[in-house]
Design an enzyme around this catalytic site. Structure first.
Site, PDB file in Angstrom:
ATOM      1  N   GLY A  50      74.488  40.210  -7.609  1.00 20.11           N
ATOM      2  CA  GLY A  50      73.678  39.201  -7.481  1.00 20.11           C
ATOM      3  C   GLY A  50      72.352  39.661  -7.667  1.00 20.11           C
ATOM      4  O   GLY A  50      72.053  40.607  -8.290  1.00 20.11           O
ATOM      5  N   ASP A 108      73.161  30.821   2.466  1.00 22.08           N
ATOM      6  CA  ASP A 108      73.692  30.951   1.395  1.00 22.08           C
ATOM      7  C   ASP A 108      75.298  30.568   0.952  1.00 22.08           C
ATOM      8  O   ASP A 108      75.742  31.231   0.465  1.00 22.08           O
ATOM      9  CB  ASP A 108      73.379  32.259   0.668  1.00 22.08           C
ATOM     10  CG  ASP A 108      73.388  32.395  -0.874  1.00 22.08           C
ATOM     11  OD1 ASP A 108      73.266  31.291  -1.703  1.00 22.08           O
ATOM     12  OD2 ASP A 108      73.525  33.416  -1.488  1.00 22.08           O
ATOM     13  N   LYS A 166      79.050  47.484  -1.332  1.00 29.76           N
ATOM     14  CA  LYS A 166      77.747  46.634  -1.420  1.00 29.76           C
ATOM     15  C   LYS A 166      76.524  47.487  -1.704  1.00 29.76           C
ATOM     16  O   LYS A 166      75.931  47.969  -0.908  1.00 29.76           O
ATOM     17  CB  LYS A 166      77.629  45.674  -0.706  1.00 29.76           C
ATOM     18  CG  LYS A 166      76.485  44.374  -0.924  1.00 29.76           C
ATOM     19  CD  LYS A 166      76.288  43.421   0.148  1.00 29.76           C
ATOM     20  CE  LYS A 166      75.212  42.356  -0.495  1.00 29.76           C
ATOM     21  NZ  LYS A 166      75.009  41.300   0.573  1.00 29.76           N
ATOM     22  N   VAL A 196      78.231  44.651  -6.315  1.00 29.37           N
ATOM     23  CA  VAL A 196      79.597  45.016  -5.301  1.00 29.37           C
ATOM     24  C   VAL A 196      80.633  45.624  -6.205  1.00 29.37           C
ATOM     25  O   VAL A 196      81.046  45.084  -7.445  1.00 29.37           O
ATOM     26  CB  VAL A 196      80.413  43.649  -4.896  1.00 29.37           C
ATOM     27  CG1 VAL A 196      81.389  44.057  -3.886  1.00 29.37           C
ATOM     28  CG2 VAL A 196      78.989  42.944  -4.044  1.00 29.37           C
ATOM     29  N   GLY A 230      81.253  41.987  -8.683  1.00 30.48           N
ATOM     30  CA  GLY A 230      80.309  41.097  -8.417  1.00 30.48           C
ATOM     31  C   GLY A 230      78.958  41.438  -8.443  1.00 30.48           C
ATOM     32  O   GLY A 230      78.809  42.796  -8.464  1.00 30.48           O
ATOM     33  N   PHE A 241      70.248  40.757  -5.450  1.00 32.01           N
ATOM     34  CA  PHE A 241      69.704  41.663  -4.715  1.00 32.01           C
ATOM     35  C   PHE A 241      70.586  42.752  -4.466  1.00 32.01           C
ATOM     36  O   PHE A 241      70.489  43.914  -3.895  1.00 32.01           O
ATOM     37  CB  PHE A 241      69.367  41.176  -3.272  1.00 32.01           C
ATOM     38  CG  PHE A 241      68.363  39.990  -3.287  1.00 32.01           C
ATOM     39  CD1 PHE A 241      66.909  40.461  -3.632  1.00 32.01           C
ATOM     40  CD2 PHE A 241      68.823  39.070  -3.051  1.00 32.01           C
ATOM     41  CE1 PHE A 241      66.194  39.319  -3.327  1.00 32.01           C
ATOM     42  CE2 PHE A 241      67.786  37.937  -3.122  1.00 32.01           C
ATOM     43  CZ  PHE A 241      66.507  38.021  -3.418  1.00 32.01           C
ATOM     44  N   SER A 242      71.870  42.872  -5.368  1.00 37.19           N
ATOM     45  CA  SER A 242      72.942  43.758  -4.823  1.00 37.19           C
ATOM     46  C   SER A 242      74.112  43.858  -5.998  1.00 37.19           C
ATOM     47  O   SER A 242      73.903  42.852  -6.885  1.00 37.19           O
ATOM     48  CB  SER A 242      73.546  43.593  -3.551  1.00 37.19           C
ATOM     49  OG  SER A 242      74.216  42.443  -3.345  1.00 37.19           O
TER      50      SER A 242
END
Length: 396
Positions: free
Chosen positions: A38, A147, A60, A43, A36, A40-41
């Protein structure tokens, strides 16, 4: 180099970067792949080197430029409320210089697009119960997730397991703080009723000659004539700027977020739940495709009508002007219409490859009633997670 080869190379580079950023990870874990990503991060799927690789973990890795306060806030949320009621827990937090990684249990899950169009009534009930149970716990701690969306509510369809994840945008709030913020901002945007009822004078409020005219300035004191007009008067220019949180994913932001209301509550999470349920009952994903807040507000208006949206804005101390008037649409009729359209499209596509078309799914009236309560434009009367769990659709 093919697209697949480029993706594999990027994924490999990401795993190496993770190990280089936090050397202890390489000592403790086998990092297998990225699962995954996003804003800001990222995974990653990992297993302990000291185990038989049966227990899996999600690592993460937060980007180094992430605000330390944001990292601390997410860490505190996971420590305080994680591990219960379908909320992801925290096993370990690793930090090396400017890099931070959260170690959490990994759960295999399905993509929302794979099941949203064919969820049965009972499956929908279980899904919404789990989501609202998780949010009930979050909100009991006076925390807004901010979110809520399908990608952050993991669902293992085979084993009927659920997990609410990603508290990176979570926000702590108290009733006292909200009252203070509302009072401060209401003072800064308050418009006297007399000013609204007076006929607008024909002058330029920002004209320099007018500004230095003592008589005119006296007449203008505490009176604003620019509300709802395509200009800003001198009085409004000197007022403090109004700020409001806008964090969240486009398509899932509540009306009070789009209208930049300063005192936002946990009701914004409930609106996002309503959007997810709207996707399920209509078999449409994504439902809203808004690239910006203005478009998002128009998409909501297309369903709820201009009159209802204007009334919602008025309650928030705002004014929205539309070029044309749109009627309100019945949510049940809309969902049934979209279901029929999606079945026809799926039927045509699957018949072309000799597959059986999906059977019709009929949701009870109680499901649509709950949907209207979740998508209440007024955040003050919008149903809470606790109340939703007692709704006839979920309690039966």
């Amino acid at each position: 180099m093919s697209q697949n080869e480029e993706n594999d190379k990027d994924e490999s580079d990401s795993c190496v970067n993770l190990k280089d950023s936090i050397p202890l990870i390489n000592d403790l874990f086998h990092v297998h792949c990225k699962v995954g990503e996003g804003a800001f991060s990222s995974v990653f799927l990992a297993t302990l080197k000291s185990s038989d690789r049966r227990k899996k973990f999600a690592l993460k890795h937060l980007i180094p430029t992430c605000n330390p306060e944001r990292i601390e806030r997410e860490l505190q949320c996971l420590q305080k409320i994680g591990g219960n009621d379908y909320i992801v827990g925290l096993e370990l937090c690793l930090r090396y210089r400017g890099s931070v990684a959260f170690v959490m249990p990994y759960m295999k899950h399905d993509r929302f697009s794979e099941y949203v169009k064919n969820m049965t009534t009972e499956e929908t009930k279980d899904y919404m119960r789990a989501l609202l149970t998780a949010l009930r716990r979050v909100h009991k701690f006076n925390i807004i997730h901010r979110d809520v969306k399908p990608n952050n509510f993991l669902y293992d369809r085979t084993n009927r397991r659920y997990l609410l994840v990603d508290f990176g945008l979570a926000q702590q709030y108290t009733v006292e703080n909200l009252e203070t913020i509302t009072e401060i901002n209401s003072q800064s945007i308050e418009i006297p009723k007399t000013a609204l009822s007076m006929k607008r004078k024909r002058f330029d409020e920002n004209n320099l000659n007018f500004q230095f005219n003592p008589i005119a300035k006296k007449n203008m004191e505490n009176k604003c004539y620019c509300f709802g007009k395509p200009r800003v008067c001198t009085l409004c220019l000197v007022k403090p700027q109004q700020t409001a949180p806008r964090a969240g994913t486009p398509g899932f932001r509540a009306p009070e977020v789009l209208l930049k209301h300063p005192s936002q509550t946990s009701a914004i999470d409930i609106w996002a739940c309503g959007v997810m349920m709207l996707c399920i009952l209509s078999g449409t994903q994504p439902f809203f495709r808004s690239p910006d807040d203005c478009t998002a507000l128009m998409e909501i208006t297309a369903i709820f009508g201009t009159c209802n949206v204007q009334q919602c804005a008025y309650k928030l101390g705002k004014k929205v002007i539309f070029s044309e008037s749109l009627p309100c649409t019945d949510l049940m009729s809309l969902c049934l219409k979209l279901q029929k359209r999606n079945r026809r499209i799926t039927h045509d596509r699957e018949n072309s490859i000799c597959k059986k078309a999906p059977s019709n799914i009929e949701y009870p009236n109680e499901a649509y009633h709950l949907l209207t309560r979740l998508l209440d434009l007024d955040y003050k009367t919008r149903i809470t997670a606790e109340q939703a769990l007692s709704h006839p659709f979920l309690s039966s």
